[in-house]
Design a protein around this motif. Structure first.
Motif: not given
Length: 302
Positions: A266-283
């Motif tokens: 999950l973390y590798n996948y989310l990081l692949s979006f670079g500056t286009m993504l902000e995780v809002i939740e869960p904390q």
């Protein structure tokens, strides 16, 4: 793969008066036992195939037998050809041969309207070799041994009774019974190395009960996640999420509310979006993303 082999066996028997089970096994690179299972399947399907023992014996079709294509509708013929074209993505040359023969038999000339390629750039030959080994081990029901690197880079040696290959979420997996863990596990094929087939026979079957206990890369707990994407990320948002999960905001950004498997992936996948993504939740996911980004930033600050 069995359907493809059954059609090829019929064509071989139509061309030859008789052939031995060993010759068929050598041709398809499977065991003699597998060939006899195929012959039983053909007989159950109403194909008049029989075997004779002794010198000069072998597997034959009843004289004057003709494969009747009228047994299949035009739609059914098309579905068979489409299925074989999709299967050819696994890289087995015999599928192309079967596809060509059936296309000619069905009088179909336009068979190249679809092409499927699941291989990654640059590693086709390696993946093809592994596929051939896994195919043989599954059909012959023999234990396979390999080195495996898990999602955090830990290496282990595994002996597995293979059940089936699975393509899921842009990657190929092997599902089988791991003798080290004494349970059904799922292995990402790209993480497998030094693969070879042992002489040990499998003792477990791919039963519903065993499959229910399966664990592996994608058999993990799903969590609810709230993501915000900038307008520049629209092309990936619509490619990778369901429309019902996407909310377009007034400022052009996107909110995605979805469920994803928890874990290192999950973390590798989310990081692949670079500056286009902000995780809002869960904390806790948001905090872990911040921790990993700080580590990444520290590598570029002197």
């Amino acid at each position: 793969m069995q359907i493809s082999r059954l059609f090829q066996i019929i064509y071989i028997l139509l061309e030859k008066k008789s052939i031995t089970a060993r010759e068929l096994a050598d041709h398809f690179e499977v065991s003699v036992r597998t060939i006899y299972r195929d012959i039983d399947a053909l007989s159950e399907a109403g194909i008049p195939v029989y075997s004779t023992q002794g010198k000069g014996g072998g597997i034959s079709l009843i004289d004057n037998y003709v494969l009747n294509k009228s047994l299949l509708s035009q739609l059914e013929q098309d579905k068979i050809l489409i299925a074989l074209q999709s299967l050819s993505a696994t890289g087995y040359p015999e599928l192309k041969d079967t596809l060509s023969k059936l296309s000619s038999f069905f009088n179909k000339s336009n068979i190249n309207w679809i092409e499927v390629d699941f291989s990654n750039w640059g590693n086709y030959e390696k993946q093809k070799d592994i596929f051939n080994l896994l195919k043989s081990s599954i059909l012959e029901k023999r234990v396979i041994n390999f080195s495996y690197f898990n999602s955090i880079g830990e290496k282990s040696n595994r002996n597995v009774e293979p059940f089936k290959l699975l393509f899921k979420d842009k990657a190929w997996y092997l599902i089988g019974y791991c003798l080290e863990k004494n349970s059904v596990r799922t292995f990402k094929i790209i993480r497998m190395a030094n693969v070879f087939i042992t002489e040990k026979s499998c003792t477990h079957t791919d039963s519903h009960e065993l499959s229910h206990k399966s664990s592996g890369d994608f058999h993990t707990k799903n969590i609810n996640i709230n993501l915000k994407f900038s307008s520049e990320g629209a092309y990936r948002v619509y490619d990778e999420f369901q429309e019902k999960e996407i909310i377009k905001n007034e400022d052009g950004s996107y909110t995605v509310i979805s469920q994803m498997p928890e874990g290192e992936w999950l973390y590798n996948y989310l990081l692949s979006f670079g500056t286009m993504l902000e995780v809002i939740e869960p904390q806790n996911i948001r905090d872990e993303m911040a921790r990993r980004l700080n580590i990444l930033i520290s590598k570029y600050i002197y």
